[in-house]
Design a protein around this motif. Structure first.
Motif, PDB file in Angstrom:
ATOM      1  N   THR B  47      28.128  66.267  20.096  1.00  0.00           N
ATOM      2  CA  THR B  47      27.548  67.175  19.112  1.00  0.00           C
ATOM      3  C   THR B  47      26.412  66.503  18.340  1.00  0.00           C
ATOM      4  O   THR B  47      25.448  67.161  17.930  1.00  0.00           O
ATOM      5  CB  THR B  47      28.654  67.699  18.165  1.00  0.00           C
ATOM      6  N   GLN B  87      29.014  74.284  18.032  1.00  0.00           N
ATOM      7  CA  GLN B  87      30.441  74.062  18.243  1.00  0.00           C
ATOM      8  C   GLN B  87      31.259  74.782  17.174  1.00  0.00           C
ATOM      9  O   GLN B  87      32.295  75.371  17.475  1.00  0.00           O
ATOM     10  CB  GLN B  87      30.743  72.561  18.200  1.00  0.00           C
ATOM     11  N   ASP B 163      27.619  74.257  23.017  1.00  0.00           N
ATOM     12  CA  ASP B 163      28.526  73.197  22.571  1.00  0.00           C
ATOM     13  C   ASP B 163      29.959  73.724  22.584  1.00  0.00           C
ATOM     14  O   ASP B 163      30.332  74.522  21.744  1.00  0.00           O
ATOM     15  CB  ASP B 163      28.132  72.725  21.168  1.00  0.00           C
ATOM     16  N   GLU B 164      30.731  73.285  23.545  1.00  0.00           N
ATOM     17  CA  GLU B 164      32.128  73.709  23.748  1.00  0.00           C
ATOM     18  C   GLU B 164      32.230  75.236  23.821  1.00  0.00           C
ATOM     19  O   GLU B 164      32.976  75.851  23.058  1.00  0.00           O
ATOM     20  CB  GLU B 164      33.037  73.193  22.621  1.00  0.00           C
TER      21      GLU B 164
HETATM   22 MG   LIG Z   1      31.537  68.099  19.423  1.00  0.00          MG
END
Ligand SMILES: [Mg+2]
Ligand SMILES: Nc1ncnc2c1ncn2[C@@H]1O[C@H](COP(=O)(O)OP(=O)(O)O)[C@@H](O)[C@H]1O
Lengths: 243, 317
Positions: B47, B87, B163-164
């Protein structure tokens, strides 16, 4: 200058995010404004014309303070804690656009309360309003200074501290600020404090605009508000632009 | 052609007297039209890379370039050049998925018609049309996450960073999501897929980089890495019922490992039938429980590599 289209989209985003809250808040502000200008008069045993006029011209200032210095900072601190401000910072718009949009929305929301309270107080008491053309630049200056400070402190301070400060401001503005009564009634040291803080000067400018035949504001008040506007917005922009 | 070029980026956080090296001399290149998997477990520094691409963080050292523009010099350009699914889930409050996706498209300058069409396409693709007009505060975590994907995918531009993206998403919609991610590359958009779920992502990615404690452990073409490091091997996984001493490694196996009551046996693909036979015998003797023959994955490689990195580190101390 930010493009007007971008500005429109950010306004749409911010309004839709909290549409029903904004409506409720507008109504609550109308109630508070009426409460101050009409309700407070019952607290005074036999109000004369001049103390009525103080209440009637203080109510609009109260609305601005409750919105810009209490509610908006609380909202901002909450938005920071939830990560919403991080999202805002990742949007493909300039952060000034965001600030302009958000200030615009909240400033617009104070207008119905201010207009209603003045109008109804006039119908009931005729306290002696005399609205001057300075209301337009005066209102703009008041909006800029109190929102500048509100955004500034809620972004610059730690979010939890900003929340606490907003509560403190709500209490002191209501009880110990020369908005609804003449500053001479306060002890000397508190008068000095209010000479530098923006609240008293906002009240002065508001009074001079709404009842220009009774009150005048010194140029000093305008200057101090201008300084606070600049400081507040510089702080807010610095926070938003920080990498 | 490279859309994202990250060179020798180092980023250290200092908080309360403690120093965390979140990125340690990281270099990555993401090309047009490819899905780039940025893998690594929690705290690996993924991240932090994303936030530097967006211009939300400044690297201590190194350079980040997106579509030829220097993000370190002009941090404000990052968020215009990349669209991102962060995220952290965006608190939508009263915003509906449709409203917020629409605004995101318009902010990126897409015409109203195109926004409308593309929003519907995405919602149908991910099967979330039934929640299109439900306020965000009433949505489940998975639908909020998928809305985040739509917000980034509505007008992806040169590069999209996810992100994820699969966190909280149910298994059926996860598949739809993988397909939607692949679709993004069709017009040359570069996709950076950041995730700790290496196993489920590895079939979607073209290139990979594996981060561990801020460092790039492994990087390159996903199929090449698999071909080189894994070659023609497979593995048998089983629940170990007996202790390590009681199960004898068969002589045809390349390696056997028993850890935390899980047995892993690796061997050449040609020996698969033999391995199954062995497992069936062991199962009958009650030395192992449920078993399965599977492919060796990038995740297995990653776990091996992290294990080795830790050993060297321990040896140094
Ligand atoms: Mg992360
Ligand atoms: N703002 C921050 N302040 C201090 N440390 C941070 C901050 N952001 C991340 N870190 C630390 O940097 C490391 C990498 O974090 P991150 O990039 O979020 O990892 P990942 O996304 O791979 O899980 C972690 O050890 C994390 O604790």
């Amino acid at each position: 200058m930010p493009s007007t289209r971008q500005l429109q989209h950010v306004i749409e985003l911010q309004v839709r995010k909290q549409a029903s809250y904004l409506v409720v808040f507008t109504l609550i502000m109308i109630l508070i404004a009426l409460g101050v200008s009409i309700g407070f008069s019952y607290l005074i045993p036999s109000p004369d014309k001049s103390s009525m006029l103080y209440l009637a011209t203080g109510a609009p200032t109260m609305v601005l303070i409750f919105t810009a210095l209490v509610t908006v900072p609380m909202q901002n601190a909450g938005a920071r804690m939830q990560g919403y401000i991080d999202f805002v910072k990742s949007l493909p718009v300039s952060r000034k656009t965001f600030l302009i949009a958000d200030v615009g929305i909240w400033a617009a929301i104070t207008v119905p309360a201010i207009v209603m309270s003045v109008f109804i107080a006039h119908l009931i008491f005729e306290p002696g309003y005399a609205i001057s053309w300075t209301i337009v630049p005066g209102f703009l200056l008041m909006v800029l200074s109190c929102f500048g400070i509100g955004y500034g402190y809620s972004f610059v301070m730690q979010a939890e501290l900003a929340m606490a400060l907003s509560q403190l401001i709500a209490f002191t503005a209501l009880m110990f600020s020369p908005i609804n009564f003449p500053i001479e009634r306060l002890p000397g040291w508190l008068q000095t404090v209010h000479e530098v803080l923006p609240i008293y000067h906002m009240a002065e400018v508001m009074r001079a605009s709404l009842a220009h035949t009774t009150f005048t504001a010194s140029p000093w008040s305008y200057a101090i508000l201008a300084v606070w506007s600049v400081l507040g917005f510089l702080g807010a922009i610095r926070f938003l632009e920080r990498a | 052609m490279a859309v994202i070029e990250i060179e020798n980026v180092t980023k250290t956080f200092k908080s309360r007297g403690r120093q965390t090296v979140a990125n340690d001399d990281v270099s990555l290149r993401v090309n047009e039209g490819e899905v780039f998997g940025l893998f690594g477990h929690n705290g690996a520094g993924k991240t932090t890379i994303v936030n530097q691409l967006l211009g939300l963080l400044k690297p201590d050292k190194g350079s980040l370039v997106i579509a030829g523009e220097d993000i370190v010099k002009n941090p404000n350009r990052g968020r215009y050049l990349c669209s991102v699914q962060p995220q952290a889930k965006t608190p939508l409050s009263e915003l509906t998925p449709r409203a917020v996706t629409r605004v995101m498209g318009k902010l990126r300058g897409v015409s109203d018609e195109t926004v409308e069409k593309r929003t519907n396409e995405l919602f149908e693709r991910l099967d979330i049309m039934q929640w299109a007009d439900v306020p965000g505060k009433e949505l489940s975590g998975g639908v909020t996450r998928l809305t985040g994907f739509c917000m980034a995918a509505i007008c992806p531009g040169r590069a999209v960073v996810l992100d994820e993206p699969t966190n909280d998403v149910d298994p059926v919609r996860r598949r739809y999501l993988w397909n939607a991610i692949r679709d993004l590359t069709r017009d040359g958009t570069a996709v950076v897929l950041v995730t700790h779920s290496i196993r489920e992502a590895e079939s979607t990615v073209d290139e990979v980089a594996v981060l561990d404690r801020g460092k790039v452990l492994l990087q390159g073409n996903a199929s090449k890495i698999k071909a080189e490091a894994i070659g023609n091997r497979m593995k048998l996984e089983a629940v170990a019922r007996a202790g390590a001493g009681e199960i004898v490694s068969p002589d045809w196996a390349e390696s056997m490992k028993i850890a935390e009551a899980e047995l892993t046996l690796t061997f050449d693909r040609g020996l698969a039938a033999r391995a199954l036979e062995w497992a069936s015998d062991q199962h009958e003797n009650r030395t192992i429980g449920a078993y399965a023959l599977t492919e060796i994955t990038l995740e297995d490689l990653y776990i091996d590599l992290v294990g080795k990195a830790e050993e060297t580190e321990d040896a140094l101390h």
